[in-house]
Design a protein around this motif. Structure first.
Motif, PDB file in Angstrom:
ATOM      1  N   ASP A 197       0.804  -1.216   0.000  1.00  0.00           N
ATOM      2  CA  ASP A 197       0.000   0.000   0.000  1.00  0.00           C
ATOM      3  C   ASP A 197       0.845   1.278   0.000  1.00  0.00           C
ATOM      4  O   ASP A 197       0.432   2.304   0.528  1.00  0.00           O
ATOM      5  N   THR A 200       2.643   4.441  -1.929  1.00  0.00           N
ATOM      6  CA  THR A 200       2.701   5.258  -3.126  1.00  0.00           C
ATOM      7  C   THR A 200       4.160   5.624  -3.341  1.00  0.00           C
ATOM      8  O   THR A 200       4.829   6.083  -2.417  1.00  0.00           O
ATOM      9  N   SER A 218       0.451   4.049  -7.164  1.00  0.00           N
ATOM     10  CA  SER A 218      -0.282   4.066  -5.893  1.00  0.00           C
ATOM     11  C   SER A 218      -1.148   2.813  -5.797  1.00  0.00           C
ATOM     12  O   SER A 218      -1.397   2.141  -6.799  1.00  0.00           O
ATOM     13  N   PRO A 219      -1.601   2.493  -4.590  1.00  0.00           N
ATOM     14  CA  PRO A 219      -2.448   1.310  -4.433  1.00  0.00           C
ATOM     15  C   PRO A 219      -3.736   1.429  -5.247  1.00  0.00           C
ATOM     16  O   PRO A 219      -4.329   2.516  -5.326  1.00  0.00           O
ATOM     17  N   GLY A 224      -7.670   0.992  -6.194  1.00  0.00           N
ATOM     18  CA  GLY A 224      -8.914   1.069  -5.434  1.00  0.00           C
ATOM     19  C   GLY A 224      -9.136   2.387  -4.720  1.00  0.00           C
ATOM     20  O   GLY A 224     -10.175   2.582  -4.101  1.00  0.00           O
ATOM     21  N   ASN A 225      -8.195   3.310  -4.795  1.00  0.00           N
ATOM     22  CA  ASN A 225      -8.345   4.603  -4.111  1.00  0.00           C
ATOM     23  C   ASN A 225      -8.651   5.745  -5.063  1.00  0.00           C
ATOM     24  O   ASN A 225      -8.660   6.898  -4.651  1.00  0.00           O
ATOM     25  N   GLY A 226      -8.850   5.455  -6.337  1.00  0.00           N
ATOM     26  CA  GLY A 226      -9.124   6.493  -7.320  1.00  0.00           C
ATOM     27  C   GLY A 226      -7.841   7.144  -7.818  1.00  0.00           C
ATOM     28  O   GLY A 226      -6.740   6.816  -7.390  1.00  0.00           O
ATOM     29  N   THR A 227      -8.007   8.092  -8.723  1.00  0.00           N
ATOM     30  CA  THR A 227      -6.861   8.733  -9.367  1.00  0.00           C
ATOM     31  C   THR A 227      -6.489  10.078  -8.765  1.00  0.00           C
ATOM     32  O   THR A 227      -5.484  10.666  -9.144  1.00  0.00           O
ATOM     33  N   ASP A 258      -5.186  11.335  -5.913  1.00  0.00           N
ATOM     34  CA  ASP A 258      -3.877  11.580  -5.306  1.00  0.00           C
ATOM     35  C   ASP A 258      -2.783  11.613  -6.365  1.00  0.00           C
ATOM     36  O   ASP A 258      -1.913  12.486  -6.353  1.00  0.00           O
ATOM     37  N   THR A 277      -2.151  -2.050  -8.263  1.00  0.00           N
ATOM     38  CA  THR A 277      -1.676  -0.667  -8.369  1.00  0.00           C
ATOM     39  C   THR A 277      -2.411   0.127  -9.440  1.00  0.00           C
ATOM     40  O   THR A 277      -2.983  -0.433 -10.381  1.00  0.00           O
TER      41      THR A 277
END
Length: 136
Positions: A37, A39, A72-73, A75-78, A80, A122
């Motif tokens: 996890d 980035t 980045s991991p 599942g967290n969206g784009t 960040d 990722t």
């Protein structure tokens, strides 16, 4: 030799910036083991060619692309990753000139984001710009 120097110049600037944000960088040709996890960034140059602009052929013009991939991991969206692309655009503004000794390289184009690439674990968004350096 000068594409190597160009990579070193851009990596030094990126390294100081990333360290201040707690981001690690996977450098070209260097073993890297990302944490779970985490980035992180991947940085590399894509040399486009070396030319000359004199009849004698004594000068060199080095061009290429410097690319930074933000990994980045999934599942967290784009959001960040895209925010980091904006930050990189501020770090490497168009026409920025950086020197090492008597060698100078210039950012030719704005930082441009690439498409988000998603795999099982990722999400990767690239950011790249073109460069040019002249050596007499």
């Amino acid at each position: 030799m000068s594409h190597q120097l160009i990579r070193r110049i851009y990596e030094q600037r990126l390294s100081a910036w990333a360290a201040s944000r707690g981001l690690r960088i996977a450098y070209q040709g260097v073993a890297f083991d990302p944490g779970d996890d985490e980035t992180y960034l991947r940085a590399f140059t894509l040399p486009a060619g070396t030319g000359t602009q004199t009849l004698e052929g004594t000068d060199r013009v080095y061009t290429g692309v410097f690319q930074i991939s933000i990994v980045s991991p999934a599942g967290n969206g784009t959001g960040d990753a895209e925010g980091l692309v904006d930050d990189l655009d501020e770090l490497f503004p168009t026409f920025l000139r950086l020197k090492q000794g008597d060698f100078e390289v210039m950012v030719l184009t704005p930082v441009e984001p690439g498409p988000a690439i998603v795999d099982d674990t990722t999400l990767t968004v690239s950011a790249s710009f073109q460069y040019r350096a002249d050596r007499a």
